[in-house]
Design an enzyme around this catalytic site. Structure first.
Site, PDB file in Angstrom:
ATOM      1  N   ASN A   1      30.610  27.881  51.188  1.00 42.46           N
ATOM      2  CA  ASN A   1      29.896  28.547  50.104  1.00 42.46           C
ATOM      3  C   ASN A   1      30.296  27.977  48.759  1.00 42.46           C
ATOM      4  O   ASN A   1      29.471  27.804  47.868  1.00 42.46           O
ATOM      5  CB  ASN A   1      30.172  30.050  50.134  1.00 42.46           C
TER       6      ASN A   1
ATOM      7  N   HIS B   1      75.125  52.492  43.249  1.00 40.84           N
ATOM      8  CA  HIS B   1      75.272  51.572  44.366  1.00 40.84           C
ATOM      9  C   HIS B   1      76.750  51.210  44.531  1.00 40.84           C
ATOM     10  O   HIS B   1      77.506  51.120  43.568  1.00 40.84           O
ATOM     11  CB  HIS B   1      74.410  50.317  44.178  1.00 40.84           C
TER      12      HIS B   1
ATOM     13  N   ASP C   1      35.105  41.643  38.789  1.00 38.25           N
ATOM     14  CA  ASP C   1      35.405  40.324  38.203  1.00 38.25           C
ATOM     15  C   ASP C   1      35.991  40.465  36.793  1.00 38.25           C
ATOM     16  O   ASP C   1      35.521  39.821  35.837  1.00 38.25           O
ATOM     17  CB  ASP C   1      34.141  39.467  38.138  1.00 38.25           C
TER      18      ASP C   1
ATOM     19  N   GLU D   1      36.760  30.778  45.074  1.00 40.89           N
ATOM     20  CA  GLU D   1      36.075  31.066  43.811  1.00 40.89           C
ATOM     21  C   GLU D   1      37.018  31.806  42.872  1.00 40.89           C
ATOM     22  O   GLU D   1      38.177  32.074  43.206  1.00 40.89           O
ATOM     23  CB  GLU D   1      34.820  31.900  44.065  1.00 40.89           C
TER      24      GLU D   1
ATOM     25  N   TRP E   1      65.238  49.814  53.176  1.00 38.67           N
ATOM     26  CA  TRP E   1      65.313  48.958  54.350  1.00 38.67           C
ATOM     27  C   TRP E   1      65.728  49.813  55.534  1.00 38.67           C
ATOM     28  O   TRP E   1      66.818  50.372  55.547  1.00 38.67           O
ATOM     29  CB  TRP E   1      66.323  47.829  54.134  1.00 38.67           C
TER      30      TRP E   1
ATOM     31  N   ARG F   1      33.329  48.435  42.973  1.00 42.45           N
ATOM     32  CA  ARG F   1      34.535  47.662  42.680  1.00 42.45           C
ATOM     33  C   ARG F   1      35.082  48.138  41.340  1.00 42.45           C
ATOM     34  O   ARG F   1      34.335  48.323  40.384  1.00 42.45           O
ATOM     35  CB  ARG F   1      34.215  46.171  42.663  1.00 42.45           C
TER      36      ARG F   1
END
Length: 490
Positions: free
Chosen positions: A194, A465, A55, A232, A373, A330
């Site tokens: 919840n 390119h 968090d 949340e 791609w 976490r």
């Protein structure tokens, strides 16, 4: 083939090639001379930023410091650290600024602290249960008038009162059009979830609300209700004439993900009709990068003030034994927020651990980015998915003095040239592949603030390119070549 028609399957040779090109450009940029690197808008950090910190909330203050707080796995205290850079938070000393009570209120489940600076004082919002009823979670506020919140004292300002005495958590605050609002998650009587998201105007103090309370969203979609019906952890990002409100959904395991509500900046945020919910999660688990259950985010800004940074937690494994809330691993992570041409944020996927990837956008073609791609590398605007245009900068496969670009969403695949066309392909371990996938970093052929990538095994040949595709070709000295072989890192 238009980008929207790409099937969600492993990349064909064209796609992998494109990945390789992007990766190579990223590597070169990171290893550029200091002047060029500083002139570019590239933002790079190393993940995870902090182990066993959930968090996470990072606040950049006007004193030049970033302040970082998060949930600790023991759920018994609030910690704070600061540094002059986001990466510096990883090694900054940590101070315990408050501990849970031994009885009664604020005695258990100390969750999701956030630090804010309001009207000249520091405030920490957090959730807590009772020592004798750990699931009686409510929202509380601490206040400090000290210049340095790590050393100053903290006063408990008590509980934030809402219309219902029910499960409530994850308070955050933001200002829109000069008005300060409080956002939070709560279980509303009569609704079988919840938690839902709510908003109200802030009252006379930073621990009170006033006026009507508005329910913004209820978790009803499949991706919001896996394991638990959850909305949340709200956080607000304001850009491009809109308010973007991210929130976390589903159980706190690999199903955890981010949803988003969007409202015009001119609209009344207290009107639920002002907000539109995205139909799909905007940030979710990526098995390809080994990141599971990303969520409970906040936003901060890069050191140069030019880039929005997504701050969140996740785990680096999917399977959890027992209650996910009992799993301590976490980790706090960060990555750059990218923006589409329509002004909406693109969070991409949770990137791999290690240095965050970069994108290479064309100096000569506005909005064009190197992407893969169907293994072929090409230049394209508004790349979808974003990860097709993100590459990890690594030491060159051919050795010291070179760089290689590894695909973010296809680890082990590198940008390489074959037949002078750029592809993204899996490293087969041969000396030929290593040479084809290695480049020498150069200052951009078009000048300061750009980078160019020169082939390691064909000196004088550069990644460039042409006609929408990416090649390795000999520098012919023309302005057109220089512009198409020069890239801006972002």
């Amino acid at each position: 083939m238009p980008a929207t028609s790409r099937p969600p399957h492993p990349p064909s040779p064209y796609r992998r090639a494109a990945i390789a090109v992007t990766a190579l450009l990223t590597v070169l940029a990171a290893l550029l001379p200091a002047g060029a690197a500083q002139a570019s808008p590239a933002v790079q950090y190393t993940n995870p930023l902090a182990a066993q910190r959930a968090d996470p909330h990072i606040f950049r203050h006007t004193d030049g410091y970033y302040y970082f707080t998060a949930t600790v796995p023991e759920y018994d205290r609030i910690v704070l650290r600061r540094a002059t850079s986001i990466q510096g938070l990883a090694s900054a000393p940590e101070t315990v600024i408050w501990r849970r009570h031994t009885s009664g209120e604020m005695g258990a489940h100390i969750w999701a602290p956030e630090i804010h600076f309001i009207n000249g004082k520091w405030y920490v919002y957090f959730a807590a249960g009772r020592a004798d009823d750990v699931w009686k979670i409510r929202m509380y506020v601490l206040e400090s008038s000290a210049a340095d919140p790590l050393t100053g004292g903290w006063t408990e300002r008590g509980r934030i009162a809402t219309p219902w005495d029910t499960f409530a958590l994850d308070a955050t605050t933001f200002i829109a059009n000069g008005v300060r609002y409080l956002l939070w998650a709560q279980q509303e009587p009569g609704i079988a979830t919840n938690s839902n998201l709510y908003i109200a105007r802030m009252g006379a103090s930073p621990w009170t609300i006033t006026g009507a309370v508005t329910r913004l969203t209820v978790p009803t979609l499949a991706w919001e209700t896996r394991g638990h019906k959850v909305a949340e952890g709200p956080a607000v990002l304001q850009r491009n004439g809109r308010l973007f409100l991210t929130y976390s959904a589903s159980a706190t395991d690999a199903n955890y993900c981010l949803g988003m509500l969007t409202a015009p900046a001119s609209a009344d945020p207290l009107q639920a009709s002002s907000w539109t919910k995205s139909a799909a999660p905007v940030f979710a688990t990526s098995a390809a990068t080994g990141q599971y259950g990303p969520g409970h985010n906040s936003f901060t800004v890069s050191e140069d003030g030019q880039s929005d940074i997504l701050v969140y937690h996740d785990r680096n494994y999917r399977d959890i034994t027992g209650d996910p809330l009992g799993d301590p691993n976490r980790r706090t992570r960060v990555q750059k927020v990218h923006w589409r041409s329509d002004g909406t944020p693109d969070f991409g996927i949770p990137v791999p651990d290690g240095a965050t990837p970069v994108r290479l956008t064309s100096y000569g073609t506005a909005g064009g980015a190197i992407r893969h791609w169907e293994y072929r590398v090409r230049l394209e605007a508004d790349v979808t998915p974003l990860a097709d245009s993100q590459f990890r900068l690594v030491t060159g496969l051919s050795g010291s003095g070179t760089v290689s670009l590894e695909s973010t969403n296809f680890p082990g695949y590198f940008l390489r040239h074959r037949g002078f066309a750029a592809w993204v392909e899996k490293n087969d371990g041969t000396s030929l592949f290593r040479a084809d996938a290695s480049f020498t970093r150069r200052s951009g052929l078009s000048g300061s603030g750009t980078v160019s990538l020169e082939s390691a095994n064909f000196p004088g040949y550069f990644l460039r390119h042409r006609a929408g595709l990416v090649w390795v070709e000999r520098n012919d000295g023309t302005a057109a070549f220089r512009d198409s072989a020069s890239f801006i890192l972002e």
